[in-house]
Every structure is written in C-alpha cells, then in structure tokens.
Design a protein around this motif. Structure first.
Motif, PDB file in Angstrom:
ATOM      1  N   PRO A 139       0.693  -1.349   0.075  1.00 21.53           N
ATOM      2  CA  PRO A 139       0.113   0.071   0.037  1.00 21.53           C
ATOM      3  C   PRO A 139       0.894   1.365   0.107  1.00 21.53           C
ATOM      4  O   PRO A 139       0.163   2.455   0.144  1.00 21.53           O
ATOM      5  CB  PRO A 139      -0.844  -0.022   1.352  1.00 21.53           C
ATOM      6  N   ASN A 140       2.321   1.335  -0.283  1.00 22.97           N
ATOM      7  CA  ASN A 140       2.866   2.647  -0.109  1.00 22.97           C
ATOM      8  C   ASN A 140       4.090   2.586  -1.454  1.00 22.97           C
ATOM      9  O   ASN A 140       4.944   2.391  -1.324  1.00 22.97           O
ATOM     10  CB  ASN A 140       3.875   2.376   0.921  1.00 22.97           C
ATOM     11  N   PRO A 141       3.193   2.614  -2.645  1.00 14.58           N
ATOM     12  CA  PRO A 141       3.918   2.943  -3.795  1.00 14.58           C
ATOM     13  C   PRO A 141       4.922   4.238  -3.602  1.00 14.58           C
ATOM     14  O   PRO A 141       4.391   5.300  -2.900  1.00 14.58           O
ATOM     15  CB  PRO A 141       3.012   3.181  -4.871  1.00 14.58           C
ATOM     16  N   ILE A 142       5.691   4.470  -4.453  1.00  8.20           N
ATOM     17  CA  ILE A 142       6.540   5.472  -4.264  1.00  8.20           C
ATOM     18  C   ILE A 142       6.827   6.309  -5.698  1.00  8.20           C
ATOM     19  O   ILE A 142       7.077   5.550  -6.584  1.00  8.20           O
ATOM     20  CB  ILE A 142       8.245   5.292  -3.850  1.00  8.20           C
ATOM     21  N   LEU A 143       6.473   7.609  -5.843  1.00 10.11           N
ATOM     22  CA  LEU A 143       6.684   8.465  -6.835  1.00 10.11           C
ATOM     23  C   LEU A 143       7.924   8.968  -7.051  1.00 10.11           C
ATOM     24  O   LEU A 143       8.266   9.813  -6.173  1.00 10.11           O
ATOM     25  CB  LEU A 143       5.397   9.357  -6.950  1.00 10.11           C
ATOM     26  N   TRP A 144       8.856   8.621  -8.107  1.00  8.56           N
ATOM     27  CA  TRP A 144      10.169   9.046  -7.937  1.00  8.56           C
ATOM     28  C   TRP A 144       9.951  10.779  -8.220  1.00  8.56           C
ATOM     29  O   TRP A 144       9.095  11.180  -8.953  1.00  8.56           O
ATOM     30  CB  TRP A 144      10.919   8.552  -9.091  1.00  8.56           C
ATOM     31  N   PRO A 145      10.820  11.388  -7.219  1.00  3.76           N
ATOM     32  CA  PRO A 145      10.682  12.807  -7.550  1.00  3.76           C
ATOM     33  C   PRO A 145      11.255  13.623  -8.677  1.00  3.76           C
ATOM     34  O   PRO A 145      12.224  12.906  -9.095  1.00  3.76           O
ATOM     35  CB  PRO A 145      11.414  13.286  -6.206  1.00  3.76           C
ATOM     36  N   PRO A 146      11.012  14.628  -9.120  1.00  7.42           N
ATOM     37  CA  PRO A 146      11.571  15.301 -10.420  1.00  7.42           C
ATOM     38  C   PRO A 146      12.972  15.553  -9.919  1.00  7.42           C
ATOM     39  O   PRO A 146      13.216  15.926  -8.696  1.00  7.42           O
ATOM     40  CB  PRO A 146      10.801  16.651 -10.657  1.00  7.42           C
ATOM     41  N   ARG A 147      13.931  15.733 -10.805  1.00  6.57           N
ATOM     42  CA  ARG A 147      15.428  15.996 -10.474  1.00  6.57           C
ATOM     43  C   ARG A 147      15.458  17.387  -9.894  1.00  6.57           C
ATOM     44  O   ARG A 147      16.480  17.703  -8.997  1.00  6.57           O
ATOM     45  CB  ARG A 147      16.011  16.179 -11.908  1.00  6.57           C
ATOM     46  N   ASP A 148      14.654  18.335 -10.200  1.00  7.62           N
ATOM     47  CA  ASP A 148      14.914  19.641  -9.661  1.00  7.62           C
ATOM     48  C   ASP A 148      14.328  19.739  -8.153  1.00  7.62           C
ATOM     49  O   ASP A 148      14.769  20.727  -7.410  1.00  7.62           O
ATOM     50  CB  ASP A 148      14.004  20.853 -10.504  1.00  7.62           C
TER      51      ASP A 148
END
Length: 218
Positions: A139-148
């Motif tokens: 239940p804890n997917p991770i959205l990779w953050p933008p490089r900036d």
C-alpha cells in the motif's frame, strides 16, 4: 477481465462530439493536437516503444508510467530473526544505477499492456531466472521525485511510479554474488535510494523474533 496498462484512447477522453478539450488551459493548437494524436498512434502500433532516448526523456518529464518492483521476502535463519528481501546488482543501460543493489524490476516496456501477474512473471524470469506468483501490491507505492526537487532520489528518465509487488517464487532461487537475500537490518550501502526507502518504511528491523516464536520454514 484483469485491468491492463496502456494508453488512453481518444474516444475515452472526448465527449460524444469528439471535440471537447480535457484541459481547457492546454496551449495545443488544433494542428498540434492532431499531430500528437497521430504520433501517439504510431507509438501504440510499435508496442509502446519510442524512437530515441531523447523522446523517452521528454515524455517521462510530464507523464510517467508505473514500474513494477518484485518483492520476494523471507525470514532469516540466523538470530535475531528478521525479514530478508531479495536484491540484485543492476547491470542495465541506466548508468546512474549500474552497480547498485535493487529490487528486480522493469519500467514500462514489460508493464505496458500486461496484467501485474504477466509483468511480474516476465521481470522475474528475466532478472531472477525463476517465475513468481503475484500476491498483492504493497500500500505504499513511491513516486520518484523530479530532478529539480531531489537530484539524489530522481530517476534519470523522469518520475515513474514504483509499485512494489509482493510475490512468491515458484522455484528455488540460487544465490550468486549479484543476486541474494539481504537482512533488512544489514542492507548494503550501495542500494538504489528509492528501494531503500521502501524497505525502511515497510520492514521494521526492530521487530526481531525469537527462534521459538515462529517456524523457520516459509
């Protein structure tokens, strides 16, 4: 019928007259909209493959795909008993991750058009050498953050959504120097940061068990 990954069809995004814009603030001209629609049709016809890394990077800057990460876990046989997770050394085309420990996974190509079970089987057979049975998504997917936003945690191609799929192997896994189970209280230092974040959030090393509390067999 299981849900499948894929592109949104034009007829699903428009109303009956086929002319309504989904986002009124879009700066697309009608000609640009038609060009995009035709080009996306070519991408679909090619099985979701883009012609170059340049195009891939531009697409992923704005519209990410989901990436299944295979999570195979077991309990350690050495006390204190804690969970162990299967990790592999990445040796693929993305230079940023080469030589780092990570979950077996794939981005987009093996997921597109497949059910989660089909994607997990394809990934496991390619990366681990055995098939797996998909059980559930954590239940804890991770959205990779933008490089900036976070350069150290960012993916070089954009910000995909990692879905961590709990699976069970269908055959014994033979450990090697580049594929083996790691105790969650003794993870390697050279590990993909997003995968380390998931392990820390999901498996608590403090929850150690006595030998008498549980059977040692899975």
């Amino acid at each position: 019928m299981p849900a499948r990954c894929g592109h949104i069809r034009k007829e699903d995004a428009l109303n009956d007259d086929g002319l309504r814009r989904i986002h009124p603030k879009s700066s697309f001209t009608p000609d640009e909209e038609e060009t995009y629609y035709r080009l996306q049709g070519k991408v679909n016809a090619d099985g979701g493959l883009l012609p170059s890394e340049r195009c891939w990077r531009r697409k992923e800057e704005g519209c990410s795909e989901w990436a299944p990460e295979i999570v195979l876990d077991r309990l350690s046989v050495v006390t204190p008993i804690v969970p162990e997770v299967l990790l592999m050394i990445y040796n693929g085309a993305t230079e940023q991750f080469r030589g780092l420990w990570c979950f077996p996974g794939a981005w987009y190509k093996l997921a597109l058009g497949n059910t989660i079970q089909e994607a997990c089987s394809a990934i496991a057979l390619r990366e681990v050498g055995v098939d797996v049975t998909y059980l559930s998504v954590y239940p804890n997917p991770i959205l990779w953050p933008p490089r900036d936003v976070d350069p150290l945690m960012a993916h070089p191609f954009g910000h995909p959504l990692s879905l961590f799929a709990k699976c069970i192997e269908r055959a014994p896994i033979v450990p090697t120097d580049t594929l083996r189970f790691h105790r969650v209280d003794a993870l390697p230092k050279n590990i993909v940061p997003v995968h380390e974040q998931f392990i820390v959030e999901t498996f608590s090393p403090s929850e150690v068990l006595d030998v008498g509390d549980i059977p040692l067999l899975r």
